[in-house]
Motif scaffolding. Structure first.
Motif, mmCIF file in Angstrom:
data_model
loop_
_atom_site.group_PDB
_atom_site.id
_atom_site.type_symbol
_atom_site.label_atom_id
_atom_site.label_comp_id
_atom_site.label_asym_id
_atom_site.label_seq_id
_atom_site.Cartn_x
_atom_site.Cartn_y
_atom_site.Cartn_z
ATOM 1 N N PRO A 18 0.789 -1.235 0.000
ATOM 2 C CA PRO A 18 0.000 0.000 0.000
ATOM 3 C C PRO A 18 0.822 1.286 0.000
ATOM 4 O O PRO A 18 0.452 2.248 -0.677
ATOM 5 N N LEU A 19 1.936 1.317 0.718
ATOM 6 C CA LEU A 19 2.754 2.539 0.727
ATOM 7 C C LEU A 19 3.341 2.846 -0.647
ATOM 8 O O LEU A 19 3.429 4.011 -1.050
ATOM 9 N N MET A 20 3.733 1.799 -1.374
ATOM 10 C CA MET A 20 4.250 2.012 -2.722
ATOM 11 C C MET A 20 3.123 2.466 -3.646
ATOM 12 O O MET A 20 3.303 3.359 -4.477
ATOM 13 N N LEU A 21 1.947 1.846 -3.507
ATOM 14 C CA LEU A 21 0.802 2.277 -4.320
ATOM 15 C C LEU A 21 0.441 3.726 -4.045
ATOM 16 O O LEU A 21 0.104 4.470 -4.960
ATOM 17 N N GLN A 22 0.529 4.130 -2.779
ATOM 18 C CA GLN A 22 0.242 5.520 -2.430
ATOM 19 C C GLN A 22 1.159 6.457 -3.205
ATOM 20 O O GLN A 22 0.718 7.474 -3.735
ATOM 21 N N LYS A 23 2.428 6.094 -3.294
ATOM 22 C CA LYS A 23 3.378 6.918 -4.050
ATOM 23 C C LYS A 23 3.054 6.903 -5.539
ATOM 24 O O LYS A 23 3.102 7.935 -6.203
ATOM 25 N N LEU A 24 2.723 5.721 -6.061
ATOM 26 C CA LEU A 24 2.435 5.611 -7.484
ATOM 27 C C LEU A 24 1.161 6.365 -7.872
ATOM 28 O O LEU A 24 1.095 6.983 -8.928
ATOM 29 N N TYR A 25 0.148 6.280 -7.019
ATOM 30 C CA TYR A 25 -1.108 6.996 -7.274
ATOM 31 C C TYR A 25 -1.011 8.480 -6.928
ATOM 32 O O TYR A 25 -1.868 9.258 -7.298
ATOM 33 N N ARG A 26 0.027 8.813 -6.161
ATOM 34 C CA ARG A 26 0.226 10.189 -5.685
ATOM 35 C C ARG A 26 -0.908 10.656 -4.777
ATOM 36 O O ARG A 26 -1.350 11.806 -4.835
ATOM 37 N N HIS A 27 -1.375 9.729 -3.935
ATOM 38 C CA HIS A 27 -2.372 10.070 -2.930
ATOM 39 C C HIS A 27 -1.662 10.673 -1.721
ATOM 40 O O HIS A 27 -0.610 10.193 -1.319
ATOM 41 N N SER A 28 -2.258 11.687 -1.141
ATOM 42 C CA SER A 28 -1.657 12.296 0.047
ATOM 43 C C SER A 28 -1.983 11.495 1.308
ATOM 44 O O SER A 28 -1.251 11.568 2.295
ATOM 45 N N ASP A 29 -3.065 10.732 1.291
ATOM 46 C CA ASP A 29 -3.492 9.964 2.455
ATOM 47 C C ASP A 29 -3.513 8.472 2.124
ATOM 48 O O ASP A 29 -4.108 8.058 1.115
ATOM 49 N N LEU A 30 -2.891 7.667 2.956
ATOM 50 C CA LEU A 30 -2.837 6.221 2.735
ATOM 51 C C LEU A 30 -4.233 5.600 2.746
ATOM 52 O O LEU A 30 -4.506 4.655 2.010
ATOM 53 N N LYS A 31 -5.141 6.157 3.548
ATOM 54 C CA LYS A 31 -6.516 5.641 3.594
ATOM 55 C C LYS A 31 -7.180 5.731 2.220
ATOM 56 O O LYS A 31 -7.940 4.855 1.837
ATOM 57 N N THR A 32 -6.892 6.786 1.492
ATOM 58 C CA THR A 32 -7.437 6.947 0.145
ATOM 59 C C THR A 32 -6.961 5.815 -0.748
ATOM 60 O O THR A 32 -7.746 5.212 -1.481
#
Length: 55
Positions: A18-32
């Motif tokens: 999930p943390l890598m996906l957060q970076k790839l999606y460029r989401h500011s919140d991990l919950k998103t």
């Protein structure tokens, strides 16, 4: 772009952390990211279909 994003999410499934996906999606919140990616994980449905189709 929207279709490509969904295709990526579907292919990624739960294979990318999930943390890598957060970076790839460029989401500011991990919950998103977690909520978004939950739409693409269908293991239970896939297993049920396999039981029916792979007899």
């Amino acid at each position: 772009m929207h279709i490509a994003r969904h295709s990526f999410g579907n292919i990624a499934g739960d294979t990318i952390q999930p943390l890598m996906l957060q970076k790839l999606y460029r989401h500011s919140d991990l919950k998103t990211t977690i909520n978004y990616q939950a739409n693409f994980i269908h293991k239970d449905a896939d297993k049920a279909l396999d039981r029916v189709l792979n007899f």
